[in-house]
Scaffold this motif. Structure first.
Motif, mmCIF file in Angstrom:
data_model
loop_
_atom_site.group_PDB
_atom_site.id
_atom_site.type_symbol
_atom_site.label_atom_id
_atom_site.label_comp_id
_atom_site.label_asym_id
_atom_site.label_seq_id
_atom_site.Cartn_x
_atom_site.Cartn_y
_atom_site.Cartn_z
ATOM 1 N N ARG A 190 -14.116 19.594 -45.092
ATOM 2 C CA ARG A 190 -14.187 18.237 -44.531
ATOM 3 C C ARG A 190 -15.592 17.678 -44.701
ATOM 4 O O ARG A 190 -16.573 18.314 -44.311
ATOM 5 C CB ARG A 190 -13.806 18.251 -43.060
ATOM 6 N N ASN A 194 -14.343 12.367 -47.081
ATOM 7 C CA ASN A 194 -12.904 12.685 -47.154
ATOM 8 C C ASN A 194 -12.289 12.934 -45.785
ATOM 9 O O ASN A 194 -11.144 13.366 -45.684
ATOM 10 C CB ASN A 194 -12.660 13.901 -48.065
ATOM 11 N N GLY A 195 -13.050 12.653 -44.735
ATOM 12 C CA GLY A 195 -12.588 12.965 -43.382
ATOM 13 C C GLY A 195 -11.258 12.338 -43.029
ATOM 14 O O GLY A 195 -10.443 12.937 -42.305
ATOM 15 N N SER A 196 -10.981 11.142 -43.564
ATOM 16 C CA SER A 196 -9.726 10.460 -43.218
ATOM 17 C C SER A 196 -8.504 11.224 -43.708
ATOM 18 O O SER A 196 -7.412 11.120 -43.134
ATOM 19 C CB SER A 196 -9.724 9.046 -43.806
ATOM 20 N N PHE A 198 -7.976 14.321 -43.483
ATOM 21 C CA PHE A 198 -7.602 15.352 -42.508
ATOM 22 C C PHE A 198 -7.127 14.771 -41.181
ATOM 23 O O PHE A 198 -6.849 15.508 -40.250
ATOM 24 C CB PHE A 198 -8.786 16.292 -42.280
ATOM 25 N N GLU A 199 -7.039 13.435 -41.113
ATOM 26 C CA GLU A 199 -6.534 12.797 -39.908
ATOM 27 C C GLU A 199 -5.017 12.696 -39.887
ATOM 28 O O GLU A 199 -4.427 12.272 -38.892
ATOM 29 C CB GLU A 199 -7.161 11.409 -39.761
ATOM 30 N N ALA A 200 -4.377 13.084 -40.990
ATOM 31 C CA ALA A 200 -2.906 13.102 -40.997
ATOM 32 C C ALA A 200 -2.416 14.036 -39.894
ATOM 33 O O ALA A 200 -2.949 15.149 -39.726
ATOM 34 C CB ALA A 200 -2.400 13.570 -42.357
ATOM 35 N N PRO A 201 -1.439 13.613 -39.127
ATOM 36 C CA PRO A 201 -0.981 14.418 -37.981
ATOM 37 C C PRO A 201 -0.644 15.858 -38.360
ATOM 38 O O PRO A 201 0.151 16.105 -39.268
ATOM 39 C CB PRO A 201 0.269 13.667 -37.501
ATOM 40 N N THR A 204 -4.921 19.251 -40.048
ATOM 41 C CA THR A 204 -6.053 20.124 -39.737
ATOM 42 C C THR A 204 -5.581 21.411 -39.075
ATOM 43 O O THR A 204 -6.028 22.512 -39.418
ATOM 44 C CB THR A 204 -7.057 19.406 -38.828
ATOM 45 N N GLU A 205 -4.635 21.281 -38.154
ATOM 46 C CA GLU A 205 -4.111 22.460 -37.456
ATOM 47 C C GLU A 205 -3.378 23.390 -38.432
ATOM 48 O O GLU A 205 -3.494 24.618 -38.339
ATOM 49 C CB GLU A 205 -3.169 22.025 -36.339
#
Length: 254
Positions: A190, A194-196, A198-201, A204-205
């Motif tokens: 991250r 490119n942070g956005s 990893f905001e997909a629901p 990241t988990e």
């Protein structure tokens, strides 16, 4: 004393993300860093400013990769910046992003990927060799995409497989000069740019759950590995691909 004091380094694609972190880390260890950028001059200027505020030395050089005369343009700036000094460290970090799965990748996108990710680092190394001192370091950034079957990154993974092979063969060729040649393969990393993604629901988990160290990587995680390979401590490491993914997709986790 920092272990790279008095040395010079060229880091391609150093205006943001992993490249920016690598440039900053090498400078913090004492190297004078040439910060290459393709189109993001503001980002490169910010990288240089960060390095200088922390007491380091750096300069920015612009050259779009993957086009005619890209290497000549780059090294006109590099040689001016070196001002007669040898080059000690070359980090090929600049890369084009994945173009998509087989069914949608166009020939132009495919050719662009190979021009930036394979042709450019190959000929950058070729051009750098007369400047690179004996005992120097070459590090190319690869990806864990080479050991994972991701249909959305087939052409991208092909480019990274090519530079891993290049690193192995050049290590064998350049060992007589004491030059080490290695590749570093990040996983999910991250960055500010490119942070956005990893905001997909749940993304990241999911990635953390399939990573042995249970988190996403960050630019500093990769920069530390590159700095090690650039140092004297890595003098006996060459022709290797160093996985810097935190153990992404090593197998089922209990």
């Amino acid at each position: 004393m920092s272990d790279l004091t008095g040395r010079t380094a060229l880091v391609t694609g150093a205006s943001r993300g992993i490249g920016q972190a690598i440039a900053a880390r090498l400078a913090a260890k004492g190297a004078m860093v040439i910060v290459h950028f393709g189109t993001d001059e503001d980002g490169a200027t910010a990288t240089v400013g960060q390095i200088e505020r922390n007491g380091g030395t750096a300069l920015a050089v612009g050259a779009e990769l993957g086009v005619d005369d890209d290497v000549a343009t780059l090294f006109a700036g590099v040689e001016a910046g070196l001002a007669g000094r040898p080059l000690d460290i070359l980090v090929n970090n600049a890369a084009a992003a994945p173009a998509g799965p087989l069914g949608v990748t166009t020939r132009a996108e495919f050719d662009h990927l190979f021009a930036v990710n394979v042709r450019a680092p190959y000929f950058i190394i070729q051009r750098a060799l007369p400047l690179l001192r004996d005992g120097g370091r070459i590090v190319t950034i690869s990806s864990v995409a080479t050991r994972m079957a991701n249909p959305a990154q087939t052409s991208f993974a092909m480019t990274k497989g090519a530079v891993e092979t290049m690193s192995m063969t050049l290590a064998n060729e350049l060992g007589a000069r004491g030059i080490t040649v290695n590749a570093v393969a990040p996983g999910a990393t991250r960055t500010a740019t490119n942070g956005s993604v990893f905001e997909a629901p749940g993304l990241t988990e999911f990635i953390a759950g399939t990573t042995a160290l249970n988190r996403l990587g960050g630019p500093d995680d990769i920069a530390d590995v590159v700095a090690f390979l650039a140092s004297d401590a890595a003098r006996w490491v060459t022709g290797q691909v160093i996985d810097a993914s935190g153990g992404l997709f090593l197998g089922p986790r209990a």
